[in-house]
Enzyme design. Sequence first.
Site, PDB file in Angstrom:
ATOM      1  N   GLY A 109       0.681  -1.198   0.174  1.00  0.00           N
ATOM      2  CA  GLY A 109       0.162   0.229   0.003  1.00  0.00           C
ATOM      3  C   GLY A 109       0.735   1.362   0.102  1.00  0.00           C
ATOM      4  N   SER A 110       2.175   1.333  -0.486  1.00  0.00           N
ATOM      5  CA  SER A 110       2.730   2.502  -0.474  1.00  0.00           C
ATOM      6  C   SER A 110       2.315   3.286  -1.321  1.00  0.00           C
ATOM      7  CB  SER A 110       4.266   2.256  -0.941  1.00  0.00           C
ATOM      8  OG  SER A 110       4.573   1.894  -2.438  1.00  0.00           O
ATOM      9  N   ASN A 111       1.623   2.991  -2.818  1.00  0.00           N
ATOM     10  CA  ASN A 111       0.935   4.204  -3.407  1.00  0.00           C
ATOM     11  C   ASN A 111      -0.240   4.560  -2.978  1.00  0.00           C
ATOM     12  OD1 ASN A 111       2.643   4.291  -6.152  1.00  0.00           O
ATOM     13  ND2 ASN A 111       2.373   1.936  -6.064  1.00  0.00           N
ATOM     14  N   ASP A 149      -2.874  -4.450 -18.806  1.00  0.00           N
ATOM     15  CA  ASP A 149      -1.725  -3.334 -19.070  1.00  0.00           C
ATOM     16  C   ASP A 149      -1.904  -2.499 -20.404  1.00  0.00           C
ATOM     17  OD1 ASP A 149      -0.873  -3.893 -16.367  1.00  0.00           O
ATOM     18  OD2 ASP A 149       0.469  -5.425 -17.108  1.00  0.00           O
ATOM     19  N   GLU A 158       7.002   5.797  -8.440  1.00  0.00           N
ATOM     20  CA  GLU A 158       5.467   5.488  -8.583  1.00  0.00           C
ATOM     21  C   GLU A 158       4.813   6.487  -7.448  1.00  0.00           C
ATOM     22  OE1 GLU A 158       4.118   1.463  -8.501  1.00  0.00           O
ATOM     23  OE2 GLU A 158       6.087   0.736  -9.073  1.00  0.00           O
ATOM     24  N   HIS A 185       1.733   0.905 -12.875  1.00  0.00           N
ATOM     25  CA  HIS A 185       2.542  -0.300 -13.339  1.00  0.00           C
ATOM     26  C   HIS A 185       3.965  -0.128 -13.187  1.00  0.00           C
ATOM     27  CE1 HIS A 185       3.185  -4.411 -15.389  1.00  0.00           C
ATOM     28  NE2 HIS A 185       4.154  -3.816 -15.951  1.00  0.00           N
ATOM     29  N   ASN A 215      -4.792   2.504 -13.105  1.00  0.00           N
ATOM     30  CA  ASN A 215      -3.763   1.531 -12.569  1.00  0.00           C
ATOM     31  C   ASN A 215      -2.356   2.156 -12.779  1.00  0.00           C
ATOM     32  OD1 ASN A 215      -2.808  -1.122 -11.318  1.00  0.00           O
ATOM     33  ND2 ASN A 215      -2.236  -1.622 -13.493  1.00  0.00           N
TER      34      ASN A 215
HETATM   35  C1  GRF Z   1       3.752  -1.282  -7.462  1.00  0.00           C
HETATM   36  O1  GRF Z   1       4.855  -1.454  -7.931  1.00  0.00           O
HETATM   37  C2  GRF Z   1       2.481  -1.150  -8.340  1.00  0.00           C
HETATM   38  O2  GRF Z   1       3.116  -0.684  -9.855  1.00  0.00           O
HETATM   39  C3  GRF Z   1       2.070  -2.628  -8.795  1.00  0.00           C
HETATM   40  O3  GRF Z   1       2.274  -3.171  -7.662  1.00  0.00           O
HETATM   41  C4  GRF Z   1       3.158  -2.499  -6.797  1.00  0.00           C
HETATM   42  C5  GRF Z   1       2.172  -2.042  -5.431  1.00  0.00           C
HETATM   43  O4  GRF Z   1       3.008  -1.372  -4.582  1.00  0.00           O
HETATM   44  N1  GRF Z   1       1.064  -2.522  -9.428  1.00  0.00           N
HETATM   45  P1  GRF Z   1       2.230  -0.884  -3.179  1.00  0.00           P
HETATM   46  O5  GRF Z   1       1.394  -1.822  -2.643  1.00  0.00           O
HETATM   47  O6  GRF Z   1       1.612   0.255  -3.604  1.00  0.00           O
HETATM   48  O7  GRF Z   1       3.306  -0.306  -2.408  1.00  0.00           O
END
Ligand code: GRF
Length: 208
Positions: free
Chosen positions: A21-23, A164, A193, A123, A121
Site C-alpha cells: 500500500g505505498s501508492n 496493462d 511511482e 504499473h 492503475n
Molecule cells: C507497485 O509496484 C505497482 O506498480 C504494482 O504493484 C506494486 C504495489 O506497491 N501494480 P504498493 O502496494 O503500492 O506499495
Amino acid sequence: MASSIATPRLLRLAILISGRGSNMAALLKAEAEGFFNTASGQGFVALVLSNRPEAAGIATARAAHKPVCLLDHKAFESRHDFDAALSAVLQAANIDWVILAGYDRILGLPVLSAFPDRILNIHPSLLPKFGGKGMVGLSVHEAVLAAKESESGCTVHSVIAQVDAGPILGQARVAVLPDDTPESLAARVLSAENALYPKVVRHHVLGA
Ligand code: GRF
C-alpha cells in the site's frame, strides 16, 4: 440573486489494494496536504478496499481514518461473483473513480462496465514494455535487467479488459544502474511511482 460561482465538484475515489500500500499511502498523503483540492473539483478518498485481509496497507488506511472494506476474493465461488460483489460495494459507496494501487486481481466486466474510463492503475515499467499477464512484482524488474535496458520507470494508465493495455496517462523514468538487482531497481521505480500517481490523479481525474 443566484450566484454564478459554480461549486467545485466532489469526486469520490476508491483505492483498491492487495498488499503493502505505498501508492495508497502516497495518495492519502497528497489528499491530506490538499493536493486534490482544485478549482474544478475536489478528490476525496471515500473508501479503501482490499481483497486480501492480511494486506499491510489496511493498517495505513485505518490510521488515516479511511473507511476500509475487506472483500476476500477467496470467499466467492467464482471470479464473476466476486467482481459483481466488488462492483456493488463501489456503487453503494457512490464511487466516481476507482484507483488500483497494487491490486492483484484482473478486473472483470461487472466492474469495468460500471466504471467505464474511470479506473486507473499503476504499473512498474514503461508500458507498453514489460506489461501483460505475469508481469507483476519482481518479474517485471528481472525482465528489464535481462533485456539490458538502460532505463525503466512506471506508468499510470486507464484500465480496460486487456491487461496493462489501456491508454497511458503518465509515465516517470528512472535509470537502470550497472549493479542493479531486481530489488534495487524495484525500490527506485517504487519511489518514482509514489511521486507520479498523485500527480496523474490530480491531472486526469480533477483536470488540474
Ligand atoms: C507497485 O509496484 C505497482 O506498480 C504494482 O504493484 C506494486 C504495489 O506497491 N501494480 P504498493 O502496494 O503500492 O506499495
